[in-house]
Design a protein around this motif. Structure first.
Motif, PDB file in Angstrom:
ATOM      1  N   ALA A  63       8.312  -5.494  20.363  1.00  0.00           N
ATOM      2  CA  ALA A  63       7.822  -4.297  20.844  1.00  0.00           C
ATOM      3  C   ALA A  63       9.100  -3.757  21.804  1.00  0.00           C
ATOM      4  O   ALA A  63       9.558  -4.783  22.828  1.00  0.00           O
ATOM      5  CB  ALA A  63       6.608  -3.918  21.522  1.00  0.00           C
ATOM      6  N   THR A  66       5.985  -2.664  26.056  1.00  0.00           N
ATOM      7  CA  THR A  66       4.365  -3.606  25.717  1.00  0.00           C
ATOM      8  C   THR A  66       3.690  -2.973  27.240  1.00  0.00           C
ATOM      9  O   THR A  66       4.026  -2.814  28.436  1.00  0.00           O
ATOM     10  CB  THR A  66       4.296  -5.249  26.255  1.00  0.00           C
ATOM     11  OG1 THR A  66       5.840  -5.726  27.496  1.00  0.00           O
ATOM     12  CG2 THR A  66       5.303  -5.395  24.522  1.00  0.00           C
ATOM     13  N   ASN A 250       1.342  -3.186  22.504  1.00  0.00           N
ATOM     14  CA  ASN A 250       2.718  -2.665  22.490  1.00  0.00           C
ATOM     15  C   ASN A 250       2.532  -1.480  21.868  1.00  0.00           C
ATOM     16  O   ASN A 250       2.036  -0.916  21.165  1.00  0.00           O
ATOM     17  CB  ASN A 250       3.635  -3.701  20.634  1.00  0.00           C
ATOM     18  CG  ASN A 250       3.689  -5.300  21.178  1.00  0.00           C
ATOM     19  OD1 ASN A 250       3.235  -6.086  22.401  1.00  0.00           O
ATOM     20  ND2 ASN A 250       3.216  -5.950  20.238  1.00  0.00           N
TER      21      ASN A 250
END
Length: 433
Positions: A63, A66, A250
């Motif tokens: 991701a 986060t 995420n």
């Protein structure tokens, strides 16, 4: 019988003499000049073409953003969002947890009450200062009159016109007036420190109010952006402490992957075919990332194609693998997701990243098999072998781009000759690339 050997010897000697004469007078064998046969080899004719630098590498998605929610206040969790479960998508600004605010509401009320009391005390002190100043002005005027009266009476007493007791009374009145003025002046002098103390108390109360308001804000935990929950560590009726992680998630706005590109391929991708600029200098300068087209596809379904772009180059090279960590970003990795036919790009998914740089024009391209230790074998004048040093600008898909050493029209040997001796004769067998 004795005469037979004598008659046999002459014919034998005569035969030997004739044989010697024939051998000595016979012409020698003809000498035939011959050269080593030419070695047949496959060759290609070097030509310029347009080639686009392409690199394919594997990587794992992560991701781009986060979120780790940490409790900043202590208290009991009194409410939890029903969608706060691992795997759920939650939009930005959504309240997901609420901590009991009662203690902080009481602290806020107390601080506000203290502030009101200190403000009232400050107003009272201001009024007191005004009144004291007004009285002091009157007492000073009275002192002036008392001193004038004392001077007059003292003159009369010296002339024995009035009694001494009258003069003593006037002096006592003057001293009393002076004392009153001094006491009022002292009272006014003590007002600024009292004002400073009240000001400090007001500031402390205001800080307590701000602290209570901040604590009240932290009793509500809201999502900062659109996200997907990965972990929840707080339950309803559970007491949490400051610093305790309660939610991990995420962001879903973008996904990224670190692609480790070989240093030479990294140079070629951006059109740098020389060694005049180091990789560190290239990383510190403004890289022309927009010149590179990037696409990626998941290992689970290679038919899915996602457009991406280069975001940045991470700060450290992999010295052992001699690679450059290039961060590639995919915007909106959940766009068009329709499981199971089209999966979203989620963290830890393995993907194939393809980089395509700007096309190189007039590039001399040869098979990788034509390169032998920095040398290319060329069929020179008279069909003789030449060993020519070259510099390689790019290597991809079994082909190399020659930066220097080979010109269009040169005949290049692609077979492996062992040993390759300069000047040896070759027979060219033309093949096409």
């Amino acid at each position: 019988m004795r005469l037979a050997p004598l008659f046999a010897a002459p014919p034998i000697a005569l035969g030997i003499a004739v044989a010697v004469w024939l051998i000595s007078s016979a012409p020698g064998p003809d000498r035939i000049e011959s050269a080593a046969p030419a070695l047949p080899v496959r060759v290609i004719t070097a030509a310029s073409e347009i080639i686009r630098p392409t690199i394919n590498v594997w990587g794992n998605l992560r991701a781009a953003d986060t979120w780790v929610a940490v409790a900043e206040v202590q208290g009991e969790v009194i409410w939890r969002h029903p969608d706060l479960e691992p795997g759920r998508l939650i939009p930005a600004g959504t309240e997901v947890l609420r901590i009991d605010p009662a203690d902080y509401e009481l602290a806020l009320a107390q601080a506000q009450a203290d502030l009101l009391a200190f403000n009232a005390e400050s107003a009272q002190l201001a009024t007191e200062a005004t009144n004291t100043a007004r009285i002091l002005e009157l007492e000073r005027e009275r002192l002036v009159l008392a001193e004038a009266e004392l001077e007059r009476i003292s003159t009369l007493a010296a002339q024995e016109t009035i009694s001494q007791s009258r003069a003593d009374d006037a002096e006592r009145a003057t001293l009393l007036a002076r004392r009153t003025v001094a006491e009022l002046e002292n009272s006014l002098a003590l007002i600024p420190p009292r004002e400073a103390r009240i000001t400090a108390q007001i500031a402390r109360s205001e800080a307590a109010i701000a602290r209570a308001l901040r604590a009240l804000e932290h009793t509500e935990i809201r999502t900062p952006f659109d996200l997907r929950v990965t972990e929840v560590a707080a339950e309803r009726f559970q007491t949490v402490a400051p610093g305790q992680v309660v939610v991990r998630a995420n962001g879903i706005a973008a996904a990224e992957v670190v692609a480790h590109l070989p240093i030479d391929s990294f140079r070629g991708l951006f059109g740098d075919t020389s060694d005049t600029i180091s990789v560190s200098e290239m990383m510190l300068s403004a890289m022309p990332f927009t010149q590179v087209d990037v696409v990626l596809s998941p290992l689970s379904d290679p038919s899915q194609i996602w457009s991406a772009h280069i975001s940045r180059v991470e700060g450290a090279l992999d010295a052992r693998a001699r690679t450059v960590p290039v961060v590639v970003v995919v915007d909106d990795p959940y766009a068009g997701a329709n499981p199971p036919s089209r999966l979203p790009l989620v963290p830890n998914m393995q993907v194939l990243i393809s980089f395509e740089g700007e096309p190189l024009t007039d590039a001399v391209v040869l098979p990788e098999t034509a390169l032998h230790g920095g040398m290319v074998r060329v069929l020179g004048h008279g069909g003789l072998l030449e060993l020519r040093p070259v510099s390689v600008a790019l290597s991809q898909n079994g082909r190399i781009v020659i930066a220097d050493g080979i010109e269009p029209g040169d005949i290049v040997v692609i077979d492996d000759i062992a040993p390759a001796i300069p000047g040896m004769a070759l027979t060219a067998i033309e093949v096409h690339q």
